[in-house]
Motif scaffolding. Structure first.
Motif, PDB file in Angstrom:
ATOM      1  N   GLY A  54     -29.892  37.447  -7.127  1.00 40.19           N
ATOM      2  CA  GLY A  54     -29.661  38.094  -8.427  1.00 40.19           C
ATOM      3  C   GLY A  54     -29.537  37.119  -9.588  1.00 40.19           C
ATOM      4  O   GLY A  54     -30.337  37.171 -10.538  1.00 40.19           O
ATOM      5  N   PRO A  55     -28.564  36.206  -9.558  1.00 40.05           N
ATOM      6  CA  PRO A  55     -28.416  35.270 -10.678  1.00 40.05           C
ATOM      7  C   PRO A  55     -29.631  34.350 -10.863  1.00 40.05           C
ATOM      8  O   PRO A  55     -30.009  34.038 -11.986  1.00 40.05           O
ATOM      9  CB  PRO A  55     -27.179  34.455 -10.307  1.00 40.05           C
ATOM     10  CG  PRO A  55     -26.435  35.283  -9.343  1.00 40.05           C
ATOM     11  CD  PRO A  55     -27.458  36.090  -8.614  1.00 40.05           C
ATOM     12  N   VAL A  56     -30.249  33.951  -9.765  1.00 41.25           N
ATOM     13  CA  VAL A  56     -31.417  33.070  -9.881  1.00 41.25           C
ATOM     14  C   VAL A  56     -32.565  33.807 -10.557  1.00 41.25           C
ATOM     15  O   VAL A  56     -33.284  33.242 -11.391  1.00 41.25           O
ATOM     16  CB  VAL A  56     -31.827  32.528  -8.489  1.00 41.25           C
ATOM     17  CG1 VAL A  56     -33.168  31.833  -8.546  1.00 41.25           C
ATOM     18  CG2 VAL A  56     -30.757  31.586  -7.964  1.00 41.25           C
ATOM     19  N   THR A  57     -32.744  35.087 -10.243  1.00 38.53           N
ATOM     20  CA  THR A  57     -33.794  35.877 -10.878  1.00 38.53           C
ATOM     21  C   THR A  57     -33.562  35.975 -12.385  1.00 38.53           C
ATOM     22  O   THR A  57     -34.485  35.787 -13.184  1.00 38.53           O
ATOM     23  CB  THR A  57     -33.857  37.280 -10.255  1.00 38.53           C
ATOM     24  OG1 THR A  57     -34.116  37.151  -8.858  1.00 38.53           O
ATOM     25  CG2 THR A  57     -34.944  38.122 -10.901  1.00 38.53           C
ATOM     26  N   VAL A  58     -32.330  36.250 -12.768  1.00 37.24           N
ATOM     27  CA  VAL A  58     -32.001  36.332 -14.202  1.00 37.24           C
ATOM     28  C   VAL A  58     -32.238  34.981 -14.876  1.00 37.24           C
ATOM     29  O   VAL A  58     -32.798  34.910 -15.979  1.00 37.24           O
ATOM     30  CB  VAL A  58     -30.549  36.820 -14.394  1.00 37.24           C
ATOM     31  CG1 VAL A  58     -30.124  36.719 -15.849  1.00 37.24           C
ATOM     32  CG2 VAL A  58     -30.406  38.241 -13.878  1.00 37.24           C
ATOM     33  N   LEU A  59     -31.830  33.901 -14.234  1.00 35.55           N
ATOM     34  CA  LEU A  59     -32.016  32.565 -14.790  1.00 35.55           C
ATOM     35  C   LEU A  59     -33.501  32.240 -14.972  1.00 35.55           C
ATOM     36  O   LEU A  59     -33.910  31.735 -16.029  1.00 35.55           O
ATOM     37  CB  LEU A  59     -31.347  31.527 -13.897  1.00 35.55           C
ATOM     38  CG  LEU A  59     -31.465  30.076 -14.348  1.00 35.55           C
ATOM     39  CD1 LEU A  59     -30.707  29.867 -15.658  1.00 35.55           C
ATOM     40  CD2 LEU A  59     -30.936  29.143 -13.277  1.00 35.55           C
ATOM     41  N   VAL A  60     -34.309  32.543 -13.978  1.00 40.70           N
ATOM     42  CA  VAL A  60     -35.747  32.265 -14.078  1.00 40.70           C
ATOM     43  C   VAL A  60     -36.371  33.086 -15.192  1.00 40.70           C
ATOM     44  O   VAL A  60     -37.194  32.579 -15.969  1.00 40.70           O
ATOM     45  CB  VAL A  60     -36.445  32.542 -12.726  1.00 40.70           C
ATOM     46  CG1 VAL A  60     -37.957  32.577 -12.876  1.00 40.70           C
ATOM     47  CG2 VAL A  60     -36.045  31.495 -11.703  1.00 40.70           C
ATOM     48  N   MET A  61     -35.975  34.343 -15.317  1.00 42.33           N
ATOM     49  CA  MET A  61     -36.515  35.184 -16.390  1.00 42.33           C
ATOM     50  C   MET A  61     -36.124  34.646 -17.755  1.00 42.33           C
ATOM     51  O   MET A  61     -36.948  34.614 -18.686  1.00 42.33           O
ATOM     52  CB  MET A  61     -36.040  36.626 -16.216  1.00 42.33           C
ATOM     53  CG  MET A  61     -36.674  37.325 -15.037  1.00 42.33           C
ATOM     54  SD  MET A  61     -35.953  38.945 -14.658  1.00 42.33           S
ATOM     55  CE  MET A  61     -36.101  39.805 -16.186  1.00 42.33           C
ATOM     56  N   VAL A  69     -35.283  31.486 -18.601  1.00 40.08           N
ATOM     57  CA  VAL A  69     -35.972  30.220 -18.871  1.00 40.08           C
ATOM     58  C   VAL A  69     -37.447  30.469 -19.181  1.00 40.08           C
ATOM     59  O   VAL A  69     -37.999  29.892 -20.125  1.00 40.08           O
ATOM     60  CB  VAL A  69     -35.802  29.237 -17.687  1.00 40.08           C
ATOM     61  CG1 VAL A  69     -36.701  28.033 -17.836  1.00 40.08           C
ATOM     62  CG2 VAL A  69     -34.346  28.808 -17.580  1.00 40.08           C
ATOM     63  N   ALA A  70     -38.098  31.334 -18.410  1.00 38.94           N
ATOM     64  CA  ALA A  70     -39.508  31.634 -18.656  1.00 38.94           C
ATOM     65  C   ALA A  70     -39.695  32.254 -20.037  1.00 38.94           C
ATOM     66  O   ALA A  70     -40.645  31.928 -20.753  1.00 38.94           O
ATOM     67  CB  ALA A  70     -40.051  32.562 -17.577  1.00 38.94           C
ATOM     68  N   GLY A  71     -38.774  33.135 -20.429  1.00 39.51           N
ATOM     69  CA  GLY A  71     -38.857  33.739 -21.762  1.00 39.51           C
ATOM     70  C   GLY A  71     -38.703  32.715 -22.870  1.00 39.51           C
ATOM     71  O   GLY A  71     -39.445  32.722 -23.852  1.00 39.51           O
ATOM     72  N   ARG A  72     -37.732  31.818 -22.718  1.00 39.94           N
ATOM     73  CA  ARG A  72     -37.510  30.775 -23.731  1.00 39.94           C
ATOM     74  C   ARG A  72     -38.715  29.840 -23.842  1.00 39.94           C
ATOM     75  O   ARG A  72     -39.128  29.470 -24.938  1.00 39.94           O
ATOM     76  CB  ARG A  72     -36.248  29.968 -23.422  1.00 39.94           C
ATOM     77  CG  ARG A  72     -34.992  30.739 -23.588  1.00 39.94           C
ATOM     78  CD  ARG A  72     -34.775  31.040 -25.045  1.00 39.94           C
ATOM     79  NE  ARG A  72     -33.461  31.645 -25.210  1.00 39.94           N
ATOM     80  CZ  ARG A  72     -32.960  31.940 -26.372  1.00 39.94           C
ATOM     81  NH1 ARG A  72     -33.633  31.703 -27.459  1.00 39.94           N
ATOM     82  NH2 ARG A  72     -31.784  32.497 -26.442  1.00 39.94           N
ATOM     83  N   VAL A  73     -39.258  29.442 -22.704  1.00 36.54           N
ATOM     84  CA  VAL A  73     -40.427  28.552 -22.714  1.00 36.54           C
ATOM     85  C   VAL A  73     -41.606  29.254 -23.360  1.00 36.54           C
ATOM     86  O   VAL A  73     -42.333  28.663 -24.171  1.00 36.54           O
ATOM     87  CB  VAL A  73     -40.765  28.079 -21.283  1.00 36.54           C
ATOM     88  CG1 VAL A  73     -42.117  27.399 -21.230  1.00 36.54           C
ATOM     89  CG2 VAL A  73     -39.679  27.147 -20.763  1.00 36.54           C
ATOM     90  N   THR A  74     -41.819  30.522 -23.037  1.00 38.25           N
ATOM     91  CA  THR A  74     -42.918  31.276 -23.636  1.00 38.25           C
ATOM     92  C   THR A  74     -42.737  31.393 -25.146  1.00 38.25           C
ATOM     93  O   THR A  74     -43.695  31.225 -25.909  1.00 38.25           O
ATOM     94  CB  THR A  74     -43.003  32.674 -23.006  1.00 38.25           C
ATOM     95  OG1 THR A  74     -43.181  32.529 -21.596  1.00 38.25           O
ATOM     96  CG2 THR A  74     -44.154  33.467 -23.582  1.00 38.25           C
TER      97      THR A  74
END
Length: 120
Positions: free
Chosen positions: A93-100, A102-107
């Motif tokens: 759960g937390p890893v999924t939120v973290l990846v989302m 970070v991916a959003g910020r990078v995008t």
């Protein structure tokens, strides 16, 4: 015939990645070596994007289909997984939120950078 040559180029980089994985004593998967080599070849101009574009788009298009056998294998392990369900959910759960996030910020950062470049 064009697809075969493009797929052959991609396959050659996969083979080079396998060779590097065999030769180098690093804990890096062969597929990562192959992708890094293909990226380097694209950036340096050794391989042009149009030499691999259609085959790469086809492969990424069928990519979800490649996960079906892995998902079926997980279903066979359901009794073992259900015994560890709480720790798995607490990790995923937390890893999924973290990846989302970070991916959003990078995008967003890349979109801003690309927008500034078009204005110049």
């Amino acid at each position: 015939m064009k697809y075969l040559f493009q797929f052959g180029r991609i396959l050659a980089f996969c083979l080079a990645g396998e060779l590097l994985h065999t030769l180098l004593p690093l804990p890096i998967p062969a597929s990562v070596y192959g992708l890094a080599l293909l990226l380097a070849a694209l950036v340096t101009g050794l391989v042009r994007l149009d030499q691999v574009r259609e085959a790469a788009l086809f492969l990424t298009g069928i990519f979800p289909l490649l996960f079906v056998p892995a998902a079926a294998g997980v279903m066979d392990l359901l009794p073992e997984i259900s015994a560890m369900l709480l720790p798995i959910l607490l990790a995923v759960g937390p890893v999924t939120v973290l990846v989302m996030a970070v991916a959003g910020r990078v995008t967003q950062a890349l979109a801003r950078k690309g927008g500034n470049r078009d204005a110049e």
